[in-house]
Enzyme design. Sequence first.
Site, mmCIF file in Angstrom:
data_model
loop_
_atom_site.group_PDB
_atom_site.id
_atom_site.type_symbol
_atom_site.label_atom_id
_atom_site.label_comp_id
_atom_site.label_asym_id
_atom_site.label_seq_id
_atom_site.Cartn_x
_atom_site.Cartn_y
_atom_site.Cartn_z
ATOM 1 N N GLY A 50 64.564 35.711 9.623
ATOM 2 C CA GLY A 50 65.103 37.115 10.141
ATOM 3 C C GLY A 50 64.285 38.200 9.552
ATOM 4 O O GLY A 50 64.267 39.272 10.404
ATOM 5 N N GLU B 199 65.419 41.916 3.589
ATOM 6 C CA GLU B 199 66.421 41.407 4.292
ATOM 7 C C GLU B 199 66.528 41.904 5.872
ATOM 8 O O GLU B 199 66.479 42.985 5.944
ATOM 9 C CB GLU B 199 67.639 41.345 3.718
ATOM 10 C CG GLU B 199 68.007 40.004 3.123
ATOM 11 C CD GLU B 199 68.653 39.007 4.116
ATOM 12 O OE1 GLU B 199 67.905 38.830 5.238
ATOM 13 O OE2 GLU B 199 69.516 38.212 3.826
ATOM 14 N N ASP B 200 67.027 41.034 6.859
ATOM 15 C CA ASP B 200 67.446 41.811 8.018
ATOM 16 C C ASP B 200 68.551 42.292 7.984
ATOM 17 O O ASP B 200 68.861 43.275 8.552
ATOM 18 C CB ASP B 200 67.134 40.660 9.401
ATOM 19 C CG ASP B 200 68.030 39.336 8.853
ATOM 20 O OD1 ASP B 200 68.648 39.187 8.021
ATOM 21 O OD2 ASP B 200 67.952 38.457 10.014
ATOM 22 N N ASP C 214 75.655 40.736 4.793
ATOM 23 C CA ASP C 214 76.791 40.672 5.406
ATOM 24 C C ASP C 214 77.627 40.255 4.274
ATOM 25 O O ASP C 214 78.141 41.193 3.759
ATOM 26 C CB ASP C 214 76.742 39.703 6.799
ATOM 27 C CG ASP C 214 77.902 39.248 7.204
ATOM 28 O OD1 ASP C 214 79.006 40.184 7.159
ATOM 29 O OD2 ASP C 214 78.194 38.183 8.055
ATOM 30 N N LYS D 222 76.125 45.350 6.824
ATOM 31 C CA LYS D 222 77.554 45.049 7.382
ATOM 32 C C LYS D 222 78.600 44.975 6.294
ATOM 33 O O LYS D 222 79.021 44.018 6.005
ATOM 34 C CB LYS D 222 77.397 43.963 8.219
ATOM 35 C CG LYS D 222 78.349 43.870 9.390
ATOM 36 C CD LYS D 222 78.616 42.208 9.806
ATOM 37 C CE LYS D 222 77.613 41.813 10.739
ATOM 38 N NZ LYS D 222 77.971 40.387 11.210
ATOM 39 N N VAL E 235 75.361 40.377 15.444
ATOM 40 C CA VAL E 235 74.146 41.206 16.210
ATOM 41 C C VAL E 235 72.872 40.325 16.282
ATOM 42 O O VAL E 235 73.016 39.331 15.335
ATOM 43 C CB VAL E 235 74.082 42.589 15.411
ATOM 44 C CG1 VAL E 235 75.066 43.597 15.429
ATOM 45 C CG2 VAL E 235 73.515 42.517 14.069
ATOM 46 N N ASP F 243 69.106 36.184 15.016
ATOM 47 C CA ASP F 243 69.286 35.207 15.948
ATOM 48 C C ASP F 243 70.510 34.878 16.017
ATOM 49 O O ASP F 243 71.537 35.146 15.414
ATOM 50 C CB ASP F 243 68.542 33.766 15.561
ATOM 51 C CG ASP F 243 69.147 33.075 14.488
ATOM 52 O OD1 ASP F 243 69.499 33.904 13.375
ATOM 53 O OD2 ASP F 243 69.391 31.984 14.797
ATOM 54 N N ARG G 14 65.600 36.405 18.485
ATOM 55 C CA ARG G 14 64.812 36.925 17.539
ATOM 56 C C ARG G 14 63.713 37.977 17.999
ATOM 57 O O ARG G 14 63.274 39.027 17.359
ATOM 58 C CB ARG G 14 64.206 36.081 16.596
ATOM 59 C CG ARG G 14 65.010 35.233 15.869
ATOM 60 C CD ARG G 14 64.228 34.341 14.676
ATOM 61 N NE ARG G 14 64.975 33.147 14.539
ATOM 62 C CZ ARG G 14 65.807 33.259 13.279
ATOM 63 N NH1 ARG G 14 66.035 34.254 12.761
ATOM 64 N NH2 ARG G 14 66.422 32.313 12.710
HETATM 65 P P1 IMP Z 1 75.003 37.040 4.114
HETATM 66 O O1 IMP Z 1 74.693 35.862 3.102
HETATM 67 O O2 IMP Z 1 76.319 36.770 4.615
HETATM 68 O O3 IMP Z 1 75.008 38.364 3.532
HETATM 69 O O4 IMP Z 1 74.056 37.053 5.202
HETATM 70 C C1 IMP Z 1 73.011 37.001 5.543
HETATM 71 C C2 IMP Z 1 72.119 36.221 6.391
HETATM 72 O O5 IMP Z 1 73.115 36.103 7.508
HETATM 73 C C3 IMP Z 1 71.136 37.202 7.302
HETATM 74 O O6 IMP Z 1 70.026 37.097 6.655
HETATM 75 C C4 IMP Z 1 71.247 36.559 8.571
HETATM 76 O O7 IMP Z 1 70.356 35.647 8.560
HETATM 77 C C5 IMP Z 1 72.521 36.095 8.854
HETATM 78 N N1 IMP Z 1 73.378 37.092 9.308
HETATM 79 C C6 IMP Z 1 74.446 37.771 8.945
HETATM 80 N N2 IMP Z 1 75.130 38.559 9.850
HETATM 81 C C7 IMP Z 1 74.444 38.380 10.989
HETATM 82 C C8 IMP Z 1 74.380 38.925 12.329
HETATM 83 O O8 IMP Z 1 75.582 39.499 12.680
HETATM 84 N N3 IMP Z 1 73.696 38.348 13.363
HETATM 85 C C9 IMP Z 1 72.902 37.323 12.876
HETATM 86 N N4 IMP Z 1 72.506 36.877 11.691
HETATM 87 C C10 IMP Z 1 73.362 37.095 10.689
#
Ligand code: IMP
Length: 178
Positions: free
Chosen positions: A43, A97-98, A101, A129, A151, A157, A163
Site C-alpha cells: 500500500g 504507511e498508507d 486503522d 482512521k 477506502v 486496495d 491501487r
Molecule cells: P491496521 O493494522 O488495522 O492499522 O491496518 C493497516 C493496514 O490495513 C493498511 O496498511 C492497509 O493495508 C489495510 N487497511 C486498513 N484500512 C483500510 C482501508 O480502508 N482500505 C484498504 N486497506 C485498508
Amino acid sequence: MKNDILKVLVTEDEIKQICKKLGKEITKDYQGKELVIVGLLKGCNPFMADLIREIDLFLKVDYLSVSSYQGTESTGDVRIRMDLSEPISGKHVLIAEDIVDTGTTITTVKKLLLHRGALSVKIVTLLDKPEGRLMECIPEYIGTVVPNEFVVGYGLDFNEDYRNLPYVGVLKPSAYEK
Ligand code: IMP
C-alpha cells in the site's frame, strides 16, 4: 475502474499538498540523523514515491511486506511476507504507511524494529482512521484523517484492485458484489 467510485475523499491535488507538507516536516526533524524510510508494501507504494521526493536529506529506503487484511476485514494477525534488505540497528527509522486503522500493523512492526536495534521508530501515514483503533497508537506524521469507511486508491486496495487510482475514494456498494 473509476466508474466503481462512489465519492472521492482525498483528491490528487490534496495528496500533493500533503506530501509537500510532510516532506518539509521530516526534512526539518531528521537533520543530521541517519534516516531509513521503511515502506510497508504494497500500500505504501505511490505515497512513498511521492513523499521521499519532498524530503531534502540523504536517506535510505527499504521495504517490508506484512499482511493482516483479507477483503475489508483485518485479521489481527500480522505476518511478515518479505523482510528488510539491510539491518536497521543503529538507524533512525520512519515507517511509511498508507493508512493506520486498528493500529495493529504499525504497533507490531514498530516493536519488531525497536527489538532489532533501531535508534528510533516513528510513523508517517498518508491516512489515519482513528475511529478504527483497537491498539493505542498515534502516528507522528499524519497526512489527513478519514472517516471509518473502507477506502481505496493511491496504493489502497480492495482484493488487490484499485491501487492505481490517483486519488482516495469510497467504492459503490455494487463494486463489492463483483
Ligand atoms: P491496521 O493494522 O488495522 O492499522 O491496518 C493497516 C493496514 O490495513 C493498511 O496498511 C492497509 O493495508 C489495510 N487497511 C486498513 N484500512 C483500510 C482501508 O480502508 N482500505 C484498504 N486497506 C485498508
